[in-house]
Design an enzyme around this catalytic site. Structure first.
Site, PDB file in Angstrom:
ATOM      1  N   ASP A 177     -15.803 -23.896 -25.407  1.00 14.19           N
ATOM      2  CA  ASP A 177     -16.463 -25.177 -24.797  1.00 14.19           C
ATOM      3  C   ASP A 177     -17.729 -25.099 -24.775  1.00 14.19           C
ATOM      4  OD1 ASP A 177     -15.980 -23.054 -22.945  1.00 14.19           O
ATOM      5  OD2 ASP A 177     -16.626 -24.809 -21.233  1.00 14.19           O
ATOM      6  N   GLU A 178     -18.440 -26.193 -24.802  1.00 15.59           N
ATOM      7  CA  GLU A 178     -19.991 -26.587 -24.348  1.00 15.59           C
ATOM      8  C   GLU A 178     -20.654 -25.451 -24.982  1.00 15.59           C
ATOM      9  OE1 GLU A 178     -19.339 -28.556 -19.856  1.00 15.59           O
ATOM     10  OE2 GLU A 178     -19.444 -26.112 -20.114  1.00 15.59           O
TER      11      GLU A 178
END
Length: 409
Positions: A177-178
């Site tokens: 993620d991210e």
């Protein structure tokens, strides 16, 4: 006869932002088993701390497990208190066995190739210009990422080799993620890797990395799980997608043939406020009440033919603003109780559930479990002069801009 609606009935706990004592992990397992929840997603690393002992890379814990202090709100003073801790492999191996005896599978997560500032503070040679990096003291999404060279890939495989030796879960979570691309976009070395690997651009580096790690895990009999960003640039066959940006990424992944766990941030992120009352302890801005958890339908919009691949649901406890086990329990309960109800039977009308929930909370009280009363925030847990405070009720009030930053995060 037991016949749950979903096979994956999960709860997640972040022990990286704030380290949680080992006895509390055992207690957390017991609480999951008490509620017939069968997956414990254990989030072991973040920018702010590395919690898993890797014997081949000892600096991950001698350096990466400790930060100088904690800053709860960007731009505000820190608390001035060093924070750290990690779990040995033997400790986690024993915890894993304990959970198995109680019908709970621990799904470990090592988050890569982003959220790796603690790793790079210990071993900057695996980053894109990470020399001098320190373990961050505050929250946020940092641009430092792994440099996906052959040497870095060997390190990642070494880390996961030791992880697989501790946890026998069929599922291994790799995060994903991210992960910003800004450093890769500026890096001549990253551009060279793009050319060597025949990628269209730096945006292809993370999918390449995920595919490599997915195949490596599959060769060892494990299934990759990742947050929904792992399919942002195309399908990732044979990987389980954990949909946290609401239901929509999960629906898309199901349509593409993926198995999916619905982990929607609203209402399944239990670091969010439990109501819009100004007396709630400091938390992430979006309110997410137990009533929201009860009435939320994770299946909404999913085509009937895709339902067999919807493995289940999961609640998340992120600990940026939770410093103690008591605070974790207060934010997790009663919402975890309600999640267990939905995982077993599906969405329920809050007014129908409330009498049973009240009766159940008496069991939690008898067990000494801290929880938010249904009537509102407990007086001792309230956030000082309103929710725009640090968890301990001290420190400067947040500005509107800071609240907006947290909402974006």
């Amino acid at each position: 006869m037991d016949d749950p609606k979903f096979g994956w009935q999960g709860m997640h706990l972040d022990v990286a932002r704030h380290f949680m004592p080992l006895p509390f992990l055992y207690r957390f397992v017991d609480l999951l088993a008490m509620h017939k929840l069968n997956r414990f997603h254990l989030h072991l690393n973040e920018d702010q701390g590395w919690r898993f002992e890797v014997r081949k890379y000892p600096r991950l814990t001698t350096v990466g497990a400790t930060r100088a202090e904690t800053v709860f709100v960007p731009g505000s003073p820190g608390d001035g208190t060093p924070h750290g801790g990690f779990y040995t492999q033997d400790q986690l191996r024993a915890l894993n066995a304990y959970a198995k005896r109680r019908g709970v599978t621990i799904v470990p997560e090592i988050d890569v190739p982003g959220h790796t500032r603690a790793l790079l503070a210990a071993y900057p040679e695996f980053g894109e210009g990470a020399e001098g990096a320190e373990v961050p003291t505050g929250p946020g999404v940092f641009e430092e990422v792994l440099h996906l060279s052959d040497e870095t890939m060997a390190m990642v495989e070494d880390v996961f080799t030791e992880l697989l030796d501790v946890f026998d879960s069929p599922w291994i979570h790799i995060g994903g993620d991210e992960c910003p691309t800004a450093q890769w976009e500026r890096s001549d070395d990253a551009a060279r890797l793009v050319r060597e690997r025949g990628l269209a651009g730096v945006e292809g580096l993370q999918p390449w990395f995920t595919e490599h790690l997915r195949d490596w895990l599959a060769q060892r009999g494990r299934t990759t799980v990742g947050w929904d960003e792992i399919v942002d640039h195309g399908d990732m066959p044979e990987a389980v997608v954990m949909s946290w940006h609401g239901r929509e990424p999960g629906r898309r992944a199901l349509a593409a043939g993926h198995q999916v766990v619905m982990a929607s941030n609203v209402p399944y992120y239990f670091d969010y406020y439990q109501s819009d009352s100004p007396d709630e302890p400091f938390a992430q801005p979006a309110p997410s009440s137990w009533q929201d958890v009860a009435s939320f339908d994770p299946v909404a919009g999913v085509a009937d033919e895709h339902l067999p691949n919807l493995l289940g649901i999961q609640g998340q406890v992120w600990t940026e603003f939770m410093t103690t086990p008591a605070e974790v329990e207060y934010m997790a309960f009663p919402r975890t109780c309600v999640l267990a109800e939905v995982a077993w039977s599906g969405p329920v009308e809050p007014s129908e559930l409330e009498p049973r929930l009240r009766a159940h909370l008496r069991r939690l009280e008898a067990a000494g479990v801290n929880h938010r009363p249904l009537e509102g925030p407990h007086p001792w847990q309230r956030g000082g002069e309103g929710r725009r405070r640090r968890p301990d009720g001290h420190g400067p009030a947040l500005t509107a801009a800071q609240i907006a930053d947290l909402a974006n995060y």
